[in-house]
Write a protein that holds these residues in place. Structure first.
Motif, PDB file in Angstrom:
ATOM      1  N   MET A 178     -13.476  -7.729  -0.254  1.00  9.83           N
ATOM      2  CA  MET A 178     -12.119  -8.267  -0.271  1.00  9.83           C
ATOM      3  C   MET A 178     -12.077  -9.502  -1.164  1.00  9.83           C
ATOM      4  O   MET A 178     -12.942 -10.375  -1.061  1.00  9.83           O
ATOM      5  N   LEU A 179     -11.112  -9.564  -2.058  1.00 10.58           N
ATOM      6  CA  LEU A 179     -11.023 -10.658  -3.009  1.00 10.58           C
ATOM      7  C   LEU A 179     -10.372 -11.892  -2.406  1.00 10.58           C
ATOM      8  O   LEU A 179     -10.680 -13.011  -2.793  1.00 10.58           O
ATOM      9  N   ASP A 180      -9.468 -11.721  -1.486  1.00 11.13           N
ATOM     10  CA  ASP A 180      -8.713 -12.835  -0.925  1.00 11.13           C
ATOM     11  C   ASP A 180      -7.990 -12.304   0.302  1.00 11.13           C
ATOM     12  O   ASP A 180      -8.141 -11.144   0.669  1.00 11.13           O
ATOM     13  N   ASP A 181      -7.217 -13.150   0.940  1.00 12.68           N
ATOM     14  CA  ASP A 181      -6.429 -12.675   2.073  1.00 12.68           C
ATOM     15  C   ASP A 181      -5.506 -11.547   1.628  1.00 12.68           C
ATOM     16  O   ASP A 181      -4.880 -11.606   0.574  1.00 12.68           O
ATOM     17  N   LEU A 182      -5.436 -10.510   2.444  1.00 13.28           N
ATOM     18  CA  LEU A 182      -4.636  -9.340   2.109  1.00 13.28           C
ATOM     19  C   LEU A 182      -3.149  -9.672   2.163  1.00 13.28           C
ATOM     20  O   LEU A 182      -2.661 -10.256   3.132  1.00 13.28           O
ATOM     21  N   LEU A 183      -2.420  -9.306   1.084  1.00 10.95           N
ATOM     22  CA  LEU A 183      -0.963  -9.449   1.072  1.00 10.95           C
ATOM     23  C   LEU A 183      -0.368  -8.282   1.838  1.00 10.95           C
ATOM     24  O   LEU A 183      -0.613  -7.119   1.507  1.00 10.95           O
ATOM     25  N   THR A 184       0.437  -8.585   2.837  1.00  6.54           N
ATOM     26  CA  THR A 184       0.934  -7.516   3.715  1.00  6.54           C
ATOM     27  C   THR A 184       2.457  -7.435   3.794  1.00  6.54           C
ATOM     28  O   THR A 184       2.980  -6.465   4.337  1.00  6.54           O
ATOM     29  N   ASN A 185       3.159  -8.428   3.277  1.00  6.69           N
ATOM     30  CA  ASN A 185       4.618  -8.481   3.428  1.00  6.69           C
ATOM     31  C   ASN A 185       5.304  -8.020   2.143  1.00  6.69           C
ATOM     32  O   ASN A 185       5.333  -8.758   1.149  1.00  6.69           O
TER      33      ASN A 185
ATOM     34  N   MET B  75       6.188  -3.905  -5.428  1.00  7.96           N
ATOM     35  CA  MET B  75       6.097  -4.515  -6.756  1.00  7.96           C
ATOM     36  C   MET B  75       6.501  -3.524  -7.840  1.00  7.96           C
ATOM     37  O   MET B  75       7.194  -3.876  -8.799  1.00  7.96           O
ATOM     38  N   SER B  76       6.059  -2.282  -7.682  1.00  2.14           N
ATOM     39  CA  SER B  76       6.368  -1.240  -8.659  1.00  2.14           C
ATOM     40  C   SER B  76       6.150   0.124  -8.046  1.00  2.14           C
ATOM     41  O   SER B  76       5.065   0.398  -7.509  1.00  2.14           O
ATOM     42  N   PRO B  77       7.129   1.020  -8.145  1.00  3.79           N
ATOM     43  CA  PRO B  77       6.923   2.380  -7.645  1.00  3.79           C
ATOM     44  C   PRO B  77       5.930   3.154  -8.495  1.00  3.79           C
ATOM     45  O   PRO B  77       5.495   4.234  -8.102  1.00  3.79           O
ATOM     46  N   ASP B  78       5.553   2.614  -9.663  1.00  2.72           N
ATOM     47  CA  ASP B  78       4.588   3.274 -10.540  1.00  2.72           C
ATOM     48  C   ASP B  78       3.257   2.534 -10.583  1.00  2.72           C
ATOM     49  O   ASP B  78       2.486   2.676 -11.534  1.00  2.72           O
ATOM     50  N   ALA B  79       2.965   1.745  -9.553  1.00  2.00           N
ATOM     51  CA  ALA B  79       1.768   0.912  -9.563  1.00  2.00           C
ATOM     52  C   ALA B  79       0.473   1.717  -9.547  1.00  2.00           C
ATOM     53  O   ALA B  79      -0.521   1.305 -10.154  1.00  2.00           O
ATOM     54  N   GLN B  80       0.452   2.837  -8.852  1.00  2.00           N
ATOM     55  CA  GLN B  80      -0.777   3.614  -8.670  1.00  2.00           C
ATOM     56  C   GLN B  80      -1.908   2.716  -8.159  1.00  2.00           C
ATOM     57  O   GLN B  80      -3.071   2.903  -8.494  1.00  2.00           O
ATOM     58  N   GLY B  81      -1.530   1.719  -7.362  1.00  2.00           N
ATOM     59  CA  GLY B  81      -2.531   0.846  -6.742  1.00  2.00           C
ATOM     60  C   GLY B  81      -2.931  -0.354  -7.570  1.00  2.00           C
ATOM     61  O   GLY B  81      -3.713  -1.186  -7.089  1.00  2.00           O
TER      62      GLY B  81
ATOM     63  N   VAL C 119      -3.537 -10.044 -11.298  1.00  2.00           N
ATOM     64  CA  VAL C 119      -3.768  -8.617 -11.083  1.00  2.00           C
ATOM     65  C   VAL C 119      -3.715  -8.376  -9.579  1.00  2.00           C
ATOM     66  O   VAL C 119      -4.347  -9.109  -8.805  1.00  2.00           O
ATOM     67  N   PHE C 120      -2.942  -7.375  -9.184  1.00  2.00           N
ATOM     68  CA  PHE C 120      -2.808  -7.021  -7.776  1.00  2.00           C
ATOM     69  C   PHE C 120      -3.339  -5.603  -7.583  1.00  2.00           C
ATOM     70  O   PHE C 120      -2.992  -4.697  -8.356  1.00  2.00           O
ATOM     71  N   VAL C 121      -4.177  -5.413  -6.564  1.00  2.49           N
ATOM     72  CA  VAL C 121      -4.764  -4.099  -6.296  1.00  2.49           C
ATOM     73  C   VAL C 121      -4.692  -3.812  -4.806  1.00  2.49           C
ATOM     74  O   VAL C 121      -4.717  -4.726  -3.977  1.00  2.49           O
ATOM     75  N   THR C 122      -4.600  -2.530  -4.480  1.00  4.34           N
ATOM     76  CA  THR C 122      -4.747  -2.145  -3.081  1.00  4.34           C
ATOM     77  C   THR C 122      -6.238  -2.159  -2.733  1.00  4.34           C
ATOM     78  O   THR C 122      -7.101  -2.127  -3.625  1.00  4.34           O
ATOM     79  N   PRO C 123      -6.592  -2.210  -1.457  1.00  4.24           N
ATOM     80  CA  PRO C 123      -8.012  -2.155  -1.090  1.00  4.24           C
ATOM     81  C   PRO C 123      -8.707  -0.906  -1.642  1.00  4.24           C
ATOM     82  O   PRO C 123      -9.863  -0.974  -2.085  1.00  4.24           O
TER      83      PRO C 123
END
Length: 276
Positions: A1-8, A89-95, A54-58
């Protein structure tokens, strides 16, 4: 984990990233949104633009460690967020999404580098078409792409997606008027060819005589700027008059025409082949 998970998904940070889909927000912030692993991978590669976040899902963090590592090396902030946050953030993020400085190149230094192949988009309004032409230009070995003042914003999310990362591979000049761009290109030693279905020169014929073209016939081995027009109406008469010659792509079958991106790819590859 890079940092606290963004959940909202409704957090201000998430809304600020999503707002980059709007042109006015991009202009004010000087940044734009890059979506999907392929495009973000190219954005964080060495020599690319400044990447802020840069934002990524787990799951994406595990699947694309090379993106995370390259982003950190590039000095970007990397945060993990739930799939719901990335989708907001984006419907085309693909994570994977990134916030990147606007890509801006000036025409003068591009021409000072003595380019041999340039694509010019005049009055091209569809972001998907513009992005696909930019991608084809990159694949064909073009040295730069110019979008005139009346063309689509190259940082439009649909346009960025259509480039598949090629936006970060070659200089992209935006904003000049077509006449201004043509004059500068010609002064820099490039012939200016307009792609037009009514062109007086056949592209196949030009390939046949490349390197030994008779007087008055464009030589595809020479440094060339190709001008491509609007998706619906092509190039206006006054635009065609700016070019040294108008060239048509031959249609062997029953198709009435080629779409913009296909015609551009055929012309650019023809020049690339002749020049090499």
């Amino acid at each position: 984990m890079l940092d606290d998970l963004l959940t909202n998904p409704r957090a201000d940070r998430v809304k600020a990233v999503r707002a980059l889909a709007g042109r006015s927000v991009r202009r004010r912030s000087g940044t734009f949104l890059v979506e999907g692993p392929q495009a973000v991978r190219e954005a964080v590669a060495p020599g690319g633009p400044r990447v802020h976040d840069v934002f990524v899902t787990p799951d994406a963090e595990v699947r694309y460690p090379e993106i995370v590592d390259a982003a950190l090396v590039a000095g970007a902030r990397v945060r993990t967020g739930t799939p719901e946050v990335l989708d907001a953030m984006s419907p085309d993020a693909q994570g994977v999404v990134a916030v990147v400085d606007l890509v801006q190149a000036a025409l003068a230094p591009v021409l000072a580098a003595r380019p041999r192949l340039v694509a010019v988009l005049a009055h091209v309004r569809d972001p998907g078409n513009a992005g696909t032409v930019l991608r084809a230009s990159d694949a064909a070995g073009a040295d730069a792409v110019v979008l005139t003042a009346s063309s689509v914003d190259v940082h439009n999310p649909k346009c960025v997606r259509a480039t598949a990362g090629s936006l970060f591979h070659l200089p992209v000049v935006t904003g000049p008027e077509l006449g201004e761009a043509v004059t500068a290109l010609r002064t820099a030693g490039l012939q200016v060819l307009a792609a037009a279905g009514t062109g007086s020169h056949d592209l196949d014929d030009l390939l046949d005589v490349a390197g030994a073209a008779p007087a008055g016939v464009p030589d595809l081995t020479a440094p060339t700027a190709w001008v491509f027009g609007n998706e619906a109406w092509g190039l206006r008469d006054e635009d065609l008059a700016l070019a040294d010659a108008a060239v048509r792509v031959p249609l062997r079958g029953r198709a009435e025409s080629l779409n913009l991106a296909t015609a551009a790819a055929v012309c650019l590859y023809a020049s690339g082949r002749a020049q090499r």
